[in-house]
Design a protein around this motif. Structure first.
Motif, PDB file in Angstrom:
ATOM      1  N   SER A   1       0.831  -1.197   0.000  1.00 14.98           N
ATOM      2  CA  SER A   1       0.000   0.000   0.000  1.00 14.98           C
ATOM      3  C   SER A   1       0.865   1.247   0.000  1.00 14.98           C
ATOM      4  N   SER A   2       0.509   2.174  -0.877  1.00 16.10           N
ATOM      5  CA  SER A   2       1.318   3.373  -1.046  1.00 16.10           C
ATOM      6  C   SER A   2       0.401   4.485  -1.531  1.00 16.10           C
ATOM      7  N   ILE A   3       0.599   5.711  -1.013  1.00 20.47           N
ATOM      8  CA  ILE A   3      -0.254   6.805  -1.483  1.00 20.47           C
ATOM      9  C   ILE A   3       0.536   7.824  -2.312  1.00 20.47           C
ATOM     10  N   ASN A   4       1.818   7.571  -2.492  1.00 20.43           N
ATOM     11  CA  ASN A   4       2.619   8.273  -3.509  1.00 20.43           C
ATOM     12  C   ASN A   4       2.492   9.795  -3.491  1.00 20.43           C
ATOM     13  N   PRO A   5       3.041  10.435  -2.455  1.00 23.89           N
ATOM     14  CA  PRO A   5       2.913  11.884  -2.332  1.00 23.89           C
ATOM     15  C   PRO A   5       3.526  12.650  -3.510  1.00 23.89           C
ATOM     16  N   VAL A   6       2.836  13.721  -3.879  1.00 28.63           N
ATOM     17  CA  VAL A   6       3.341  14.636  -4.915  1.00 28.63           C
ATOM     18  C   VAL A   6       3.547  15.987  -4.240  1.00 28.63           C
ATOM     19  N   PHE A   7       4.765  16.512  -4.292  1.00 27.44           N
ATOM     20  CA  PHE A   7       5.068  17.802  -3.684  1.00 27.44           C
ATOM     21  C   PHE A   7       5.056  18.867  -4.772  1.00 27.44           C
TER      22      PHE A   7
ATOM     23  N   ARG B   1      11.397   5.304  -5.041  1.00 26.42           N
ATOM     24  CA  ARG B   1      11.679   6.031  -6.298  1.00 26.42           C
ATOM     25  C   ARG B   1      11.283   7.482  -6.104  1.00 26.42           C
ATOM     26  N   ILE B   2      12.174   8.396  -6.475  1.00 31.63           N
ATOM     27  CA  ILE B   2      11.895   9.836  -6.342  1.00 31.63           C
ATOM     28  C   ILE B   2      11.930  10.428  -7.741  1.00 31.63           C
ATOM     29  N   LEU B   3      10.849  11.104  -8.117  1.00 30.18           N
ATOM     30  CA  LEU B   3      10.755  11.640  -9.489  1.00 30.18           C
ATOM     31  C   LEU B   3      10.665  13.163  -9.467  1.00 30.18           C
ATOM     32  N   ALA B   4      11.202  13.783 -10.497  1.00 27.96           N
ATOM     33  CA  ALA B   4      11.003  15.217 -10.678  1.00 27.96           C
ATOM     34  C   ALA B   4      10.205  15.440 -11.953  1.00 27.96           C
ATOM     35  N   ASN B   5       9.166  16.240 -11.836  1.00 27.10           N
ATOM     36  CA  ASN B   5       8.379  16.715 -12.985  1.00 27.10           C
ATOM     37  C   ASN B   5       7.852  15.602 -13.895  1.00 27.10           C
ATOM     38  N   GLY B   6       7.460  14.525 -13.253  1.00 30.23           N
ATOM     39  CA  GLY B   6       6.779  13.452 -13.986  1.00 30.23           C
ATOM     40  C   GLY B   6       5.625  12.999 -13.128  1.00 30.23           C
ATOM     41  N   TRP B   7       5.100  11.815 -13.431  1.00 30.96           N
ATOM     42  CA  TRP B   7       4.005  11.260 -12.638  1.00 30.96           C
ATOM     43  C   TRP B   7       4.331   9.824 -12.280  1.00 30.96           C
ATOM     44  N   PRO B   8       3.950   9.398 -11.087  1.00 27.12           N
ATOM     45  CA  PRO B   8       4.448   8.099 -10.609  1.00 27.12           C
ATOM     46  C   PRO B   8       3.861   6.895 -11.336  1.00 27.12           C
ATOM     47  N   THR B   9       2.668   7.036 -11.919  1.00 27.89           N
ATOM     48  CA  THR B   9       2.072   5.924 -12.641  1.00 27.89           C
ATOM     49  C   THR B   9       2.913   5.646 -13.893  1.00 27.89           C
TER      50      THR B   9
ATOM     51  N   GLY C   1      -1.882  17.269 -15.671  1.00 27.94           N
ATOM     52  CA  GLY C   1      -1.079  16.033 -15.616  1.00 27.94           C
ATOM     53  C   GLY C   1      -1.450  15.185 -14.413  1.00 27.94           C
ATOM     54  N   PHE C   2      -1.693  15.860 -13.289  1.00 27.13           N
ATOM     55  CA  PHE C   2      -2.037  15.153 -12.057  1.00 27.13           C
ATOM     56  C   PHE C   2      -3.335  14.357 -12.218  1.00 27.13           C
ATOM     57  N   VAL C   3      -4.368  14.987 -12.766  1.00 31.77           N
ATOM     58  CA  VAL C   3      -5.664  14.291 -12.884  1.00 31.77           C
ATOM     59  C   VAL C   3      -5.574  13.159 -13.913  1.00 31.77           C
TER      60      VAL C   3
END
Ligand code: NAP
Length: 525
Positions: free
Chosen positions: A267-273, A448-456, A289-291
Motif C-alpha cells: 500500500s502506497s499513497i505516492n505523495p506529490v510535492f 523512487r523519487i521523481l522530478a516533474n513526472g508522474w508516478p504511474t 497532468g495530475f488528474v
C-alpha cells in the motif's frame, strides 16, 4: 483454446474440491464460464512436491537453457493471440489498449530476464585467491556465487492481470533466478490466468524442463495461500495486494520453524510535492497532468498519486480549482472487482465523513456495475498529522491535497509519512533549495523519487526500484520491477579451499563460462 476451469499442477490439469470460483465481468455483473473448482491441501502438497523435485534439476540449468525457457514462455503467451486480451477485458473491465500494452510489458519482462540470465552478472562471482605466504595468517582460497533459494510461491495481483500475475514480474524473476514457481492465481481473473498458465506449462514441456518448474493453483488465499506459505518446501514469497493480505502472509512466514522472506508490495499513497515556483509558473498544467495520472486505470495502480502536498496560498487554490474541474469532468471507469469497488466506496466515505476534510470535486457517476467515481479532497496539514487514518490508501481515483503553512510544514508532513513506493517533486529551477531540503527526507520514505513526472507508469529496466519501506513493501531492500528483482530469490554461498573438481564450474580457474567476475577485488578482463 477452450478454457477447462482447471488448475495446472506440473504437466497435469487438475480440479480441486473447494468452493467454486466464478469470474465476474465487472462492467456488466455477468458471471463468466467456466467454473473453477479451487484446490485444497492435497493440491498444495502435490505442487510443492513437484516443485521441490524440480528444483534440483532446474537450478542447475545452463544460462542458455534457462534464458531460452523464459523466451519460449513469452512467445507462447503471444501465440495465444486475441483470446487472451478478450478474456482479460471480460474479467477485469480494463480497456483493450491497456491490456495489449500490459501483454507487451509481460513478454518484454520475460525477455529482459532472459538477457539478464545470459549475461550472468546476477551470479555476482567473487574470487579471492589464496595467500599462503600472508603474515601473520595465510588466507585460504575463497570463491562466492549466488544460488537460487528454492521453490517460490507467487500471489497474482488483481490490478495487473498479466504483468503482475501468473507470468508477471515475480514469476519471471524467480524463474530467472532458478526457482520453481507455484502461483496462487487471483480469483478475479481465473480464465486469463489459465491461458497464461498453459502457455508457461507448454514452455516447460517444450524446453524439456522438470514438470514441477511451474504450477498454478486456484482457491482461497486463507486456505491454500496460507498452506503454501507454511509449506517447508517453499523458500520465498512474492505478493501484490492489500496490506492486510501481505501482513498476514508475513506473519505466517515468520512463524514457520524456518522463517522465509516475503516480498509483499502492499500500500502506497505516492505523495506529490508541488514546490512554490513550479506551482506559480504552471499550476494549471500540473493540475492537468495530475488528474490524468490519478485517473489512469481507474486509479487502481499501486503508484497512484493519492496525496498532494503544497504551501497554502492563491497558487495552490488555483491548482485545486483546476484539478477539481478536471476531476468533475472525469468519466467513471469500471473497477476491477466488486470487492475493490466496495473498498473504494468505503475509503471515499471515510474522507467525505471526516469533518476536517473538504470535498473539492467528484467525477461523473458511472453506468457500469462497479464504477469508480473520481474524487478530490483537501485538508490542513495539522489535521492530516493528527489523524493517521488520512494516510490510508484509497485504492482508486481519489486524492487528498494537504495545505501547509510554509515549507517547514511541508517537510514536517513529509517526515511523518509512512513508507511509499514513490515521491514526486513538481519543481522549477527556483525550487532547487526547497527540493534539496526535502530529498534526504524522501530518500528515507520512498523507493523512487521523481522530478516533474508522474508516478504511474513503471519502466521495466535495470535501474528501476519498485519498492520502499513498509507498508509500501515488506522489505525495502529490494524491488519487484526491473532486473534487480532477481536478487530477491538468490543467496550467496562461499566456497573455501574447495578443489577445482569440486567447485561449481562457473567459479573454476580460467572462467569457463566467460561471465564477469571480481578477482581479488578487480574486474576480470
Ligand atoms: P487482496 O485481498 O490482498 O488479495 C490478493 C491475493 O492475496 C488474493 O489471491 C487473496 O486470496 C490473497 N489473500 C488475501 N488475504 C490473504 C490472507 N490473509 N492469507 C492468504 N492469502 C490472502 O488484494 P485484492 O483482492 O487485489 O484487492 C483488495 C484490496 O487490496 C484493494 O481494494 C486495494 O486496497 C488493495 N490492493 C493494493 C494494491 C497495491 O498495489 N497497492 C494492488 C491490488 C490491491 P483470495 O482469492 O482468497 O482473495
Amino acid at each position: 483454446m477452450t478454457l477447462e476451469g482447471k488448475m495446472l499442477i506440473g504437466h497435469e490439469a487438475a480440479s480441486g474440491s473447494s468452493k467454486p470460483i466464478h469470474a465476474v465481468n465487472p462492467a456488466t455483473g455477468e458471471r463468466l464460464e467456466p467454473t473453477y473448482v479451487g484446490g485444497t491441501r492435497p493440491e498444495v502438497e502435490r505442487a510443492c512436491e513437484l516443485a521441490e523435485a524440480a528444483f534440483t534439476t532446474y537450478r542447475e540449468t545452463t544460462l542458455e537453457a534457462r534464458a531460452a525457457f523464459l523466451e519460449t514462455a513469452a512467445s507462447e503467451i503471444e501465440a495465444i493471440g486475441d483470446e487472451l486480451i478478450e478474456r482479460a477485458i471480460a474479467e477485469t473491465g480494463l480497456p483493450r489498449a491497456r491490456l495489449e500494452g500490459e501483454r507487451g510489458r509481460t513478454c518484454g519482462q520475460l525477455r529482459l530476464f532472459a538477457s539478464v540470465v545470459r549475461a550472468g552478472e546476477w551470479l555476482d562471482l567473487r574470487l579471492d585467491p589464496a595467500l599462503p605466504e600472508r603474515e601473520p595468517m595465510p588466507r585460504a582460497d575463497l570463491r562466492q556465487r549466488h544460488i537460487p533459494l528454492g521453490p517460490v510461491a507467487v500471489f497474482g495481483a488483481s490490478n495487473f492481470p498479466l504483468a503482475f500475475s501468473v507470468a508477471g514480474g515475480d514469476t519471471a524473476s524467480a524463474l530467472a533466478a532458478g526457482c520453481p514457481v507455484i502461483v496462487k492465481g487471483h480469483s478475479a481473473h481465473p480464465g486469463t490466468s489459465e491461458l497464461v498458465g498453459r502457455a508457461v506449462q507448454r514452455a516447460v514441456e517444450k524446453r524439456d524442463l522438470p514438470e514441477g518448474t511451474f504450477s498454478l493453483l486456484f482457491g482461497s488465499g486463507s486456505e491454500i495461500g496460507q498452506a503454501l506459505v507454511a509449506d517447508p518446501r517453499i523458500q520465498a514469497v512474492g505478493f501484490t495486494g492489500s496490506r492486510g493480505g501481505g501482513t498476514a502472509l508475513m506473519k505466517t512466514a515468520q512463524a514457520r520453524p524456518q522463517p522465509i522472506p516475503v516480498y509483499a508490495e502492499m500500500s502506497s499513497i505516492n505523495p506529490v510535492f508541488l514546490l512554490p515556483e513550479a506551482l506559480r509558473a504552471r499550476g494549471a498544467k500540473i493540475a492537468e497532468g495530475f488528474v490524468a495520472s490519478l485517473n489512469m486505470g481507474a486509479g487502481q495502480f499501486c503508484t497512484n498519486p493519492g496525496l498532494v502536498i503544497a504551501v497554502k496560498g492563491p497558487e495552490l487554490s488555483a491548482f485545486v480549482e483546476a484539478a477539481g474541474d478536471a476531476v468533475k469532468a472525469s468519466a467513471a471507469q469500471t473497477m476491477l472487482t466488486p470487492g475493490i469497488h466496495a473498498a473504494y466506496e468505503q475509503g471515499v466515505g471515510r474522507l467525505s465523513s471526516n469533518d476536517k476534510v473538504r470535498e473539492v470535486a467528484r467525477g461523473q457517476v458511472g453506468e457500469s456495475a462497479h464504477p469508480c467515481q473520481a474524487g478530490l479532497y483537501v485538508t490542513a496539514a495539522g489535521d492530516f498529522l493528527a489523524d493517521t487514518e488520512l494516510q490510508e490508501e484509497v485504492f482508486g481515483a481519489t486524492s487528498l491535497v494537504i495545505e501547509c503553512a510554509d515549507l517547514e510544514e511541508v517537510k514536517r508532513v513529509a517526515g511523518e509519512l509512512e513508507g511509499q513506493l514513490t515521491a514526486t517533486l513538481q519543481m522549477d529551477d527556483g525550487d532547487l533549495d526547497a527540493a534539496k531540503a526535502l530529498l534526504p527526507i524522501l530518500e528515507r520514505k520512498a523507493g523512487r523519487i521523481l522530478a516533474n513526472g508522474w508516478p504511474t507508469g513503471v519502466e521495466v529496466c535495470h535501474a528501476m526500484v519498485h519498492g520502499g519501506p513498509y507498508p509500501a513493501t515488506s522489505d525495502s531492500r529490494t524491488t519487484s520491477v526491473g532486473s534487480a528483482a532477481i536478487f530477491r530469490f538468490l543467496r550467496p554461498v562461499c566456497y573455501q579451499a574447495l578443489p577445482q573438481g569440486l567447485l561449481p564450474e562457473v567459479l573454476r580457474d580460467g572462467n569457463p563460462w566467460g561471465v564477469a567476475r571480481l578477482v581479488d577485488g578487480k574486474r576480470e578482463a
